[in-house]
Design an enzyme around this catalytic site. Structure first.
Site, short mmCIF file in Angstrom:
data_model
loop_
_atom_site.label_atom_id
_atom_site.label_comp_id
_atom_site.label_asym_id
_atom_site.label_seq_id
_atom_site.Cartn_x
_atom_site.Cartn_y
_atom_site.Cartn_z
N ASP A 143 0.85 -1.19 0.00
CA ASP A 143 0.00 0.00 0.00
C ASP A 143 0.90 1.25 0.00
OD1 ASP A 143 -2.83 1.08 0.39
OD2 ASP A 143 -1.93 1.82 2.24
N TYR A 158 -12.51 8.33 -1.21
CA TYR A 158 -12.09 8.21 0.19
C TYR A 158 -10.85 9.03 0.51
CZ TYR A 158 -8.28 4.88 -0.83
OH TYR A 158 -7.12 4.29 -1.27
N TYR A 168 -2.21 10.28 3.93
CA TYR A 168 -3.19 11.01 3.12
C TYR A 168 -2.94 12.51 3.02
CZ TYR A 168 -5.30 6.47 3.46
OH TYR A 168 -5.49 5.13 3.41
N HIS A 227 -6.62 -6.22 -2.42
CA HIS A 227 -5.66 -5.24 -1.93
C HIS A 227 -4.77 -5.81 -0.83
CE1 HIS A 227 -4.10 -1.20 -1.50
NE2 HIS A 227 -4.43 -1.13 -0.23
#
Length: 311
Positions: free
Chosen positions: A102, A146, A229, A289
């Site tokens: 990720d 998201y 993020y 994922h």
């Protein structure tokens, strides 16, 4: 799991948690994503240790058992890279293999660019190398994407705050296990996309969820929302963003990341190899994922084949 030891290394006044097993001459460092933690590499750590490698999996600052930074809202990818370098120095590791999942792909590749002599090879799962620069995906997807929601200060905190920590992790695992990008409607929050009756993925047990929940109960989500993020546009001023170490990219074909605008073409066309010339790409047709937890034996074989080829 019993053979995995847990230690703390003090870096810039923070006690950073490091899980470790194995005693081989070559070291493999596992970098987690979100909502993961060192625990997400439990299957791989044991497998590489049994094959003669030393396995290390840190919790990033502000994650799991590691101390949070004094100002979580200012945490950065640079912190992660600097912390890794300090951990390697503290453990006397001259050179390592980096395996990342990720968003962990970003610090793994950045570390390889900034400290190439310290890296024997890089493996990433679910996220390929993308040259450093501002993220554009949120500009090409609906407002309810998201990442767009979680980049907005306070939005995810309010959304997550309605639920207990274990339920937040459960919901994200369910969302990220699907093959569609999580996108909320205008009158929805991201947590509303999962119904309470939705079962966990079959490869993710209640015991696993309890372990994750306990780790995030300690750390909370403040630093985890900042990195990755809210730090995506961080600039590293790297003049030549070409990765010159051997690399392997493992992609589940049912991973929602493939549906990011331009992502599948970037991978399947081989464009990614313009930036990582010595890159091998392997696809798992049924992979989600979370391929390393979904299909640990298959992923372990691919990892070990790469490691044994490049030791």
């Amino acid at each position: 799991m019993d053979q995995i030891q847990h230690n703390f290394i003090n870096v810039q006044g923070l006690n950073l948690h490091v899980a470790e097993t194995g005693t081989g001459p070559n070291t493999v460092v596992f970098l987690h994503g979100f909502p993961e933690i060192w625990y997400s590499w439990r299957h791989q750590m044991v497998a590489v240790a049994k094959s003669g490698f030393r396995a290390i999996a840190p919790d990033y600052r502000g994650y799991g058992l590691s101390d949070p930074p004094p100002q979580p809202e200012k945490a950065s990818y640079k912190d992660v890279i600097d912390d890794l370098l300090a951990i390697f120095d503290a453990l006397g590791l001259a050179k390592v293999f980096l395996i990342a999942k990720d968003f962990g792909a970003r610090p793994a590749y950045l570390f390889a660019l900034l400290h190439p002599k310290r890296v024997s090879g890089v493996i990433t799962l679910g996220v390929p190398y993308v040259p450093p620069g501002p993220s554009e995906f949120h500009k090409l997807l609906p407002e309810g994407f998201y990442i767009s929601r979680w980049r907005e200060p306070g939005r995810a905190e309010a959304d997550f705050g309605r639920l207990d920590t274990k339920t937040v992790v459960r919901n994200i695992y369910i969302l990220f296990s699907r093959s569609d990008i999580p996108i909320a409607a205008e009158n929805q929050e991201i947590m509303d996309l999962v119904d309470a009756s939705t079962p966990l993925p079959p490869w993710f047990t209640e015991e696993d969820l309890t372990a994750y929940g306990a780790l995030y109960e300690k750390s909370g989500f403040q630093t985890a929302l900042q990195v990755p993020y809210r730090s995506m546009d961080e600039n590293f001023n790297i003049e030549e963003p070409i990765v010159k170490v051997p690399a392997l990219f493992i992609m589940g074909d049912k991973d929602y990341v493939l549906k990011f605008p331009g992502m599948e073409e970037y991978i399947r066309s081989g464009k990614v190899k313009d930036f990582v010339p010595d890159l091998e790409i392997l696809h798992l047709p049924e992979g989600s994922h979370f391929v390393q937890e979904q299909s640990p034996e298959q992923v372990n074989q691919l990892i070990l084949a790469f490691l044994n080829k490049h030791v």
